[in-house]
Design an enzyme around this catalytic site. Structure first.
Site, PDB file in Angstrom:
ATOM      1  N   CYS A 232       0.812  -1.219   0.000  1.00  0.00           N
ATOM      2  CA  CYS A 232       0.000   0.000   0.000  1.00  0.00           C
ATOM      3  C   CYS A 232       0.846   1.270   0.000  1.00  0.00           C
ATOM      4  O   CYS A 232       0.627   2.189  -0.799  1.00  0.00           O
ATOM      5  CB  CYS A 232      -0.964  -0.004   1.182  1.00  0.00           C
ATOM      6  SG  CYS A 232      -0.189  -0.025   2.810  1.00  0.00           S
ATOM      7  N   HIS A 281      -2.627   0.652   6.809  1.00  0.00           N
ATOM      8  CA  HIS A 281      -2.980   0.603   5.391  1.00  0.00           C
ATOM      9  C   HIS A 281      -3.423   1.992   4.963  1.00  0.00           C
ATOM     10  O   HIS A 281      -4.005   2.745   5.764  1.00  0.00           O
ATOM     11  CB  HIS A 281      -4.113  -0.391   5.136  1.00  0.00           C
ATOM     12  CG  HIS A 281      -4.397  -0.599   3.665  1.00  0.00           C
ATOM     13  ND1 HIS A 281      -3.627  -1.414   2.873  1.00  0.00           N
ATOM     14  CD2 HIS A 281      -5.351  -0.072   2.858  1.00  0.00           C
ATOM     15  CE1 HIS A 281      -4.100  -1.389   1.630  1.00  0.00           C
ATOM     16  NE2 HIS A 281      -5.147  -0.580   1.596  1.00  0.00           N
ATOM     17  N   HIS A 293      -5.939   2.192  -4.006  1.00  0.00           N
ATOM     18  CA  HIS A 293      -4.920   1.641  -3.114  1.00  0.00           C
ATOM     19  C   HIS A 293      -4.450   0.297  -3.644  1.00  0.00           C
ATOM     20  O   HIS A 293      -5.052  -0.278  -4.561  1.00  0.00           O
ATOM     21  CB  HIS A 293      -5.496   1.464  -1.714  1.00  0.00           C
ATOM     22  CG  HIS A 293      -6.630   0.471  -1.660  1.00  0.00           C
ATOM     23  ND1 HIS A 293      -6.617  -0.659  -0.879  1.00  0.00           N
ATOM     24  CD2 HIS A 293      -7.833   0.434  -2.313  1.00  0.00           C
ATOM     25  CE1 HIS A 293      -7.741  -1.339  -1.032  1.00  0.00           C
ATOM     26  NE2 HIS A 293      -8.509  -0.700  -1.891  1.00  0.00           N
TER      27      HIS A 293
END
Length: 321
Positions: A232, A281, A293
């Site tokens: 990420c 994240h 993402h």
């Protein structure tokens, strides 16, 4: 007989004048990992006041940060350390640890059982609602746990900003929108998909998002920072580097380096708590309640902020300076 009757009346009067339990509040139910509830918000605030909850704001989601804070508090107070907030933990925190009697919390009980709050409701559920409305810019009065005209006005304002039916009653749709992680302030349009403004002086949001979208489908790779595979934060670092902007490597570092914003705009970073405590994240907000993402099971993709997985794990947004 008269003396006995008089004694009973006096005793009853004392009980009414000095109730042993206050309105329904923190401690009405056991709280544990995975729960999203107004009581979790109150728990986080209580732990924060005692120095155990270190996150910068109460989220209402019982994740690893909350669990660890509960464990630390339990250990410091010689309680069983299980990370679950139950009666003993609530008593140590100074909460009631039990249900309020019907005579003092009928409005709250009705609201909780039906999932609906309206004018006349009282208690911790209303307190949580007022706090959520304040966090999103729709309530500026004192938080008192009473659903009056000002709270109704705040609910109407929020419903209007989110494109919901405007009735001033906080029901399932309103609560879902409040917990979605989307911030639609009274002074901001609920849709930001048409926004072309840059999220910071050094980033062109339109160009940033266009480049990020061009990477859709790139596979996920733990530790990856190239088009052969991204994690990420590696994806975010790569996208921003393409725009001539340097950002730190990890999600936690990117969280610390960014400037906190209450209303994410196109190009801002949005963060979530997933497999470990804290921001673990993140992605890039692209408008219309969506972010792009690199997900561990999807690779680079676009997801909704109100997704049932992401919404309760949302921590906040940061702007890259």
């Amino acid at each position: 007989m008269k003396k006995v009757l008089l004694t009973s009346l006096v005793a009853a009067g004392l009980l009414l004048a000095n109730p042993s339990v206050s309105d329904a509040a923190l401690g009405d139910q056991t709280l544990r990992m995975g729960m999203s509830h107004g009581d979790v918000t109150e728990l986080q605030q209580a732990l924060k006041s005692k120095g155990y909850f270190k996150f910068d704001r109460a989220t209402g989601y019982y994740g690893t940060i909350t669990r660890d804070a509960v464990r630390q508090f339990q250990a410091s107070n010689n309680l069983s350390v299980d990370g679950i907030a139950g009666p003993q933990t609530f008593r140590a925190l100074g909460a009631s640890g039990g249900q309020a009697p019907a005579s003092t919390s009928s409005n709250t009980s009705t609201a909780s059982s039906s999932g609906v709050l309206r004018v006349g409701s009282r208690g911790s559920a209303v307190t949580s609602l007022q706090q959520q409305l304040r966090d999103k810019g729709h309530f500026s009065s004192s938080i008192d746990g009473v659903y009056g005209p000002l709270t109704q006005r705040g609910v109407r304002s929020f419903q209007s900003a989110m494109g919901l039916s405007v009735d001033g009653i906080a029901g399932p749709q309103t609560f879902n929108a409040l917990s979605s992680g989307v911030v639609a302030s009274a002074s901001t349009s609920s849709s930001s998909s048409s926004s072309s403004a840059s999220s910071s002086s050094s980033v062109n949001a339109s160009s940033l998002v266009s480049f990020a979208r061009s990477l859709t489908g790139t596979p996920y790779r733990f530790g990856g920072t190239t088009t052969s595979g991204f994690d990420c934060s590696g994806f975010i670092q790569y996208v921003f580097r393409n725009q001539g902007v340097s950002v730190p490597r990890t999600a936690a570092q990117q969280w610390s380096a960014g400037t906190t914003v209450s209303n994410p705009q196109v190009g801002d970073l949005v963060f979530f708590e997933t497999y470990k405590a804290g921001p673990s994240h993140n992605g890039i907000y692209i408008g219309n309640n969506q972010f792009i993402h690199s997900g561990s099971s999807t690779g680079v993709t676009v997801s909704s902020m109100s997704n049932t997985y992401w919404a309760p794990r949302y921590l906040g947004a940061k702007r890259v300076n």
